[in-house]
Design an enzyme around this catalytic site. Structure first.
Site, PDB file in Angstrom:
ATOM      1  N   ASN A 105      11.682 -23.702  54.826  1.00  0.00           N
ATOM      2  CA  ASN A 105      12.175 -23.411  53.491  1.00  0.00           C
ATOM      3  C   ASN A 105      13.670 -23.668  53.448  1.00  0.00           C
ATOM      4  O   ASN A 105      14.357 -23.522  54.457  1.00  0.00           O
ATOM      5  CB  ASN A 105      11.885 -21.947  53.142  1.00  0.00           C
ATOM      6  CG  ASN A 105      12.380 -21.565  51.746  1.00  0.00           C
ATOM      7  OD1 ASN A 105      12.118 -22.269  50.782  1.00  0.00           O
ATOM      8  ND2 ASN A 105      13.120 -20.460  51.663  1.00  0.00           N
ATOM      9  N   THR A 106      14.165 -24.075  52.298  1.00  0.00           N
ATOM     10  CA  THR A 106      15.602 -24.225  52.125  1.00  0.00           C
ATOM     11  C   THR A 106      16.046 -23.153  51.139  1.00  0.00           C
ATOM     12  O   THR A 106      15.363 -22.888  50.143  1.00  0.00           O
ATOM     13  CB  THR A 106      15.964 -25.648  51.615  1.00  0.00           C
ATOM     14  OG1 THR A 106      17.360 -25.679  51.317  1.00  0.00           O
ATOM     15  CG2 THR A 106      15.171 -26.062  50.410  1.00  0.00           C
ATOM     16  N   HIS A 107      17.149 -22.486  51.491  1.00  0.00           N
ATOM     17  CA  HIS A 107      17.596 -21.340  50.697  1.00  0.00           C
ATOM     18  C   HIS A 107      19.084 -21.494  50.378  1.00  0.00           C
ATOM     19  O   HIS A 107      19.864 -21.810  51.291  1.00  0.00           O
ATOM     20  CB  HIS A 107      17.343 -20.044  51.489  1.00  0.00           C
ATOM     21  CG  HIS A 107      17.687 -18.804  50.752  1.00  0.00           C
ATOM     22  ND1 HIS A 107      16.881 -18.261  49.770  1.00  0.00           N
ATOM     23  CD2 HIS A 107      18.772 -18.004  50.836  1.00  0.00           C
ATOM     24  CE1 HIS A 107      17.466 -17.167  49.289  1.00  0.00           C
ATOM     25  NE2 HIS A 107      18.610 -16.991  49.914  1.00  0.00           N
ATOM     26  N   ASP A 139       8.375 -17.241  57.717  1.00  0.00           N
ATOM     27  CA  ASP A 139       7.473 -16.287  58.379  1.00  0.00           C
ATOM     28  C   ASP A 139       6.943 -15.361  57.297  1.00  0.00           C
ATOM     29  O   ASP A 139       7.106 -15.624  56.101  1.00  0.00           O
ATOM     30  CB  ASP A 139       8.205 -15.534  59.511  1.00  0.00           C
ATOM     31  CG  ASP A 139       9.311 -14.632  58.989  1.00  0.00           C
ATOM     32  OD1 ASP A 139      10.056 -14.089  59.826  1.00  0.00           O
ATOM     33  OD2 ASP A 139       9.436 -14.469  57.757  1.00  0.00           O
ATOM     34  N   GLY A 141       7.931 -12.702  56.087  1.00  0.00           N
ATOM     35  CA  GLY A 141       8.903 -11.996  55.245  1.00  0.00           C
ATOM     36  C   GLY A 141       9.446 -12.892  54.137  1.00  0.00           C
ATOM     37  O   GLY A 141       8.992 -14.018  53.963  1.00  0.00           O
ATOM     38  N   ASP A 143      12.452 -15.030  53.146  1.00  0.00           N
ATOM     39  CA  ASP A 143      13.692 -15.671  53.643  1.00  0.00           C
ATOM     40  C   ASP A 143      14.127 -15.060  54.963  1.00  0.00           C
ATOM     41  O   ASP A 143      15.325 -14.906  55.228  1.00  0.00           O
ATOM     42  CB  ASP A 143      14.792 -15.525  52.587  1.00  0.00           C
ATOM     43  CG  ASP A 143      14.386 -16.189  51.273  1.00  0.00           C
ATOM     44  OD1 ASP A 143      14.743 -15.665  50.200  1.00  0.00           O
ATOM     45  OD2 ASP A 143      13.695 -17.221  51.330  1.00  0.00           O
TER      46      ASP A 143
HETATM   47  C1  GRF Z   1      17.321 -24.918  45.656  1.00  0.00           C
HETATM   48  O1  GRF Z   1      18.646 -24.436  45.607  1.00  0.00           O
HETATM   49  C2  GRF Z   1      16.518 -24.094  46.621  1.00  0.00           C
HETATM   50  O2  GRF Z   1      17.245 -23.637  47.741  1.00  0.00           O
HETATM   51  C3  GRF Z   1      16.156 -22.922  45.746  1.00  0.00           C
HETATM   52  O3  GRF Z   1      15.788 -23.501  44.510  1.00  0.00           O
HETATM   53  C4  GRF Z   1      16.584 -24.690  44.348  1.00  0.00           C
HETATM   54  C5  GRF Z   1      15.630 -25.812  44.049  1.00  0.00           C
HETATM   55  O4  GRF Z   1      16.336 -26.819  43.395  1.00  0.00           O
HETATM   56  N1  GRF Z   1      15.066 -22.152  46.323  1.00  0.00           N
HETATM   57  P1  GRF Z   1      15.538 -28.145  42.914  1.00  0.00           P
HETATM   58  O5  GRF Z   1      14.328 -27.673  42.119  1.00  0.00           O
HETATM   59  O6  GRF Z   1      15.136 -28.889  44.162  1.00  0.00           O
HETATM   60  O7  GRF Z   1      16.546 -28.899  42.095  1.00  0.00           O
END
Ligand code: GRF
Length: 196
Positions: A105-107, A139, A141, A143
């Site tokens: 996931n990217t946060h 996982d 949880g 984030d």
């Molecule tokens: C990103 O900042 C991601 O980390 C967050 O939602 C945003 C998604 O942006 N969970 P996009 O829809 O890819 O423009």
């Protein structure tokens, strides 16, 4: 390597990953893009003739059934790696059982700071001068999985949520593209920037 992307919104991170795969040297291809709704981000895949799927919570009896359906929909594309890029649902045990360890996931914050769905707003409200982007393994949880890569992003005095989030997304896009490449070529080392 076969990558499935999950998104819920505009999909600009997915678009960045798709653009990276235009380079024949990039070690991954996106084989499908899925969403929990009819997200506009699915258009990035449709335009490229890439498979898409939608798995709506309301189409299922409960979260457990939705989670099982999502796991099956992802599995149909035989991914080596699943990337949650702005996917705004918490996956359940079926998805984790099937893809745990190869689901990232990217946060838009420096986890463990500011977890949850309002990371950018929370960072602004906290008055921090530096926030950033995190790519982590998912996982059970929210984030909370092991961090794979982080990049700092400065907060500027006149920032509002949209401006700061856009600056973070610029960094997120590159961090995600680089981290996916590292993961699928097996150098999943830690890429967190040394704290300055
Ligand atoms: C990103 O900042 C991601 O980390 C967050 O939602 C945003 C998604 O942006 N969970 P996009 O829809 O890819 O423009």
């Amino acid at each position: 390597a076969r990558v499935v992307v999950l998104l819920s919104g505009t999909g600009s991170l997915c678009a960045a990953l798709l653009a990276a795969t235009d380079d024949p040297g990039y070690p991954a291809t996106v084989v499908a893009v899925g969403s929990d709704r009819d997200a506009e981000g699915l258009e990035h895949a449709r335009r490229r003739g890439i498979a898409t799927f939608t798995c709506r919570l309301r189409d299922h009896a409960d979260r457990t059934a939705w989670d099982a359906a999502l796991a099956a929909a992802i599995a149909e594309h035989r991914p080596d790696l699943v990337v949650s890029a702005g996917f705004m649902k918490i996956v359940g045990s079926a998805v984790l059982a099937r893809f745990g360890g190869r689901l990232v996931n990217t946060h838009p914050a420096l986890l463990p700071a500011f977890p949850g769905a309002h990371a950018v707003r929370d960072a602004l409200a906290a008055g921090v001068e530096v926030t950033g982007s995190t790519v982590h393994l998912v996982d059970a949880g929210i984030d909370t999985g092991p961090v794979l890569a982080q990049r700092e992003v400065p907060v500027l005095p006149e920032d509002d949520e949209a401006r700061l989030h856009e600056r973070i997304k610029t960094v997120e896009r590159k961090l995600l593209v680089d981290t996916v490449a590292r993961l699928v070529t097996g150098h999943a080392g830690n890429d967190t920037e040394e704290p300055r």
